[in-house]
Design a protein around this motif. Structure first.
Motif, PDB file in Angstrom:
ATOM      1  N   LYS A  29       0.847  -1.194   0.000  1.00 54.59           N
ATOM      2  CA  LYS A  29       0.000   0.000   0.000  1.00 54.59           C
ATOM      3  C   LYS A  29       0.877   1.236   0.000  1.00 54.59           C
ATOM      4  N   ILE A  37      -7.085  -0.773   4.166  1.00 52.01           N
ATOM      5  CA  ILE A  37      -6.807  -2.154   3.788  1.00 52.01           C
ATOM      6  C   ILE A  37      -8.136  -2.865   3.972  1.00 52.01           C
ATOM      7  N   ASP A  40     -10.963  -7.929   2.000  1.00 49.21           N
ATOM      8  CA  ASP A  40     -10.470  -8.865   0.993  1.00 49.21           C
ATOM      9  C   ASP A  40      -8.947  -8.826   0.836  1.00 49.21           C
ATOM     10  N   GLU A  41      -8.297  -7.791   1.341  1.00 45.64           N
ATOM     11  CA  GLU A  41      -6.842  -7.647   1.249  1.00 45.64           C
ATOM     12  C   GLU A  41      -6.123  -8.070   2.533  1.00 45.64           C
ATOM     13  N   GLU A  44      -3.600 -11.256   2.625  1.00 40.36           N
ATOM     14  CA  GLU A  44      -2.353 -11.004   1.901  1.00 40.36           C
ATOM     15  C   GLU A  44      -1.474 -10.000   2.649  1.00 40.36           C
TER      16      GLU A  44
END
Length: 108
Positions: A29, A37, A40-41, A44
Motif C-alpha cells: 500500500k 486495507i 479482501d486484502e 495477503e
C-alpha cells in the motif's frame, strides 16, 4: 506528522509517518492522506508483513551470531517485529471480524 490507524476490531494506533509509510509499503500500500486495507486484502497484507518480520529476524540472527550479547547496540534492540506488531495485531483482529483497517495523516 502522525498517522492514525483505525479499525472497529481493535484500539486506535498512532505512529510516525515514516514508520507508517514503511509498513504500508511492505504490505503493498502507499501512504496517502487517507487509505484503507479492505477485508479482501487482509490475508495477503498479514502474510506479507509476517514474511518481512521473519526475514528481518533471520538477518538479525545471522548478524548476532558473531557478537556477544553485551555488544549489541541500541539499533539492534528494536527490530521490525517490535515496530510492526501493533499494526500486525490490528490486521489480525480486523480479519477475525471482517472489517477494514483505515488510516489518515494528522496535521499539526
Amino acid at each position: 506528522m502522525l498517522v492514525t490507524f483505525k479499525s472497529h476490531a481493535s484500539p486506535t494506533i498512532t505512529m510516525l509517518e515514516n514508520l507508517a509509510q514503511f509498513l504500508l509499503g511492505l504490505v503493498g500500500k502507499k501512504l496517502g492522506e487517507r487509505g484503507a486495507i479492505g477485508e479482501d486484502e487482509m490475508g495477503e497484507a498479514i502474510a506479507k508483513l509476517e514474511a518481512a518480520i521473519a526475514q528481518d529476524n533471520a538477518a538479525a540472527k545471522k548478524e548476532s551470531e558473531g557478537k556477544k550479547s553485551n555488544e549489541r547496540d541500541e539499533e539492534e534492540r528494536l527490530r521490525l517485529a517490535q515496530r510492526a506488531y501493533p499494526l500486525l495485531d490490528m490486521l489480525r483482529e480486523s480479519r477475525k471480524e471482517n472489517v477494514a483497517v483505515m488510516w489518515e495523516i494528522g496535521r499539526r
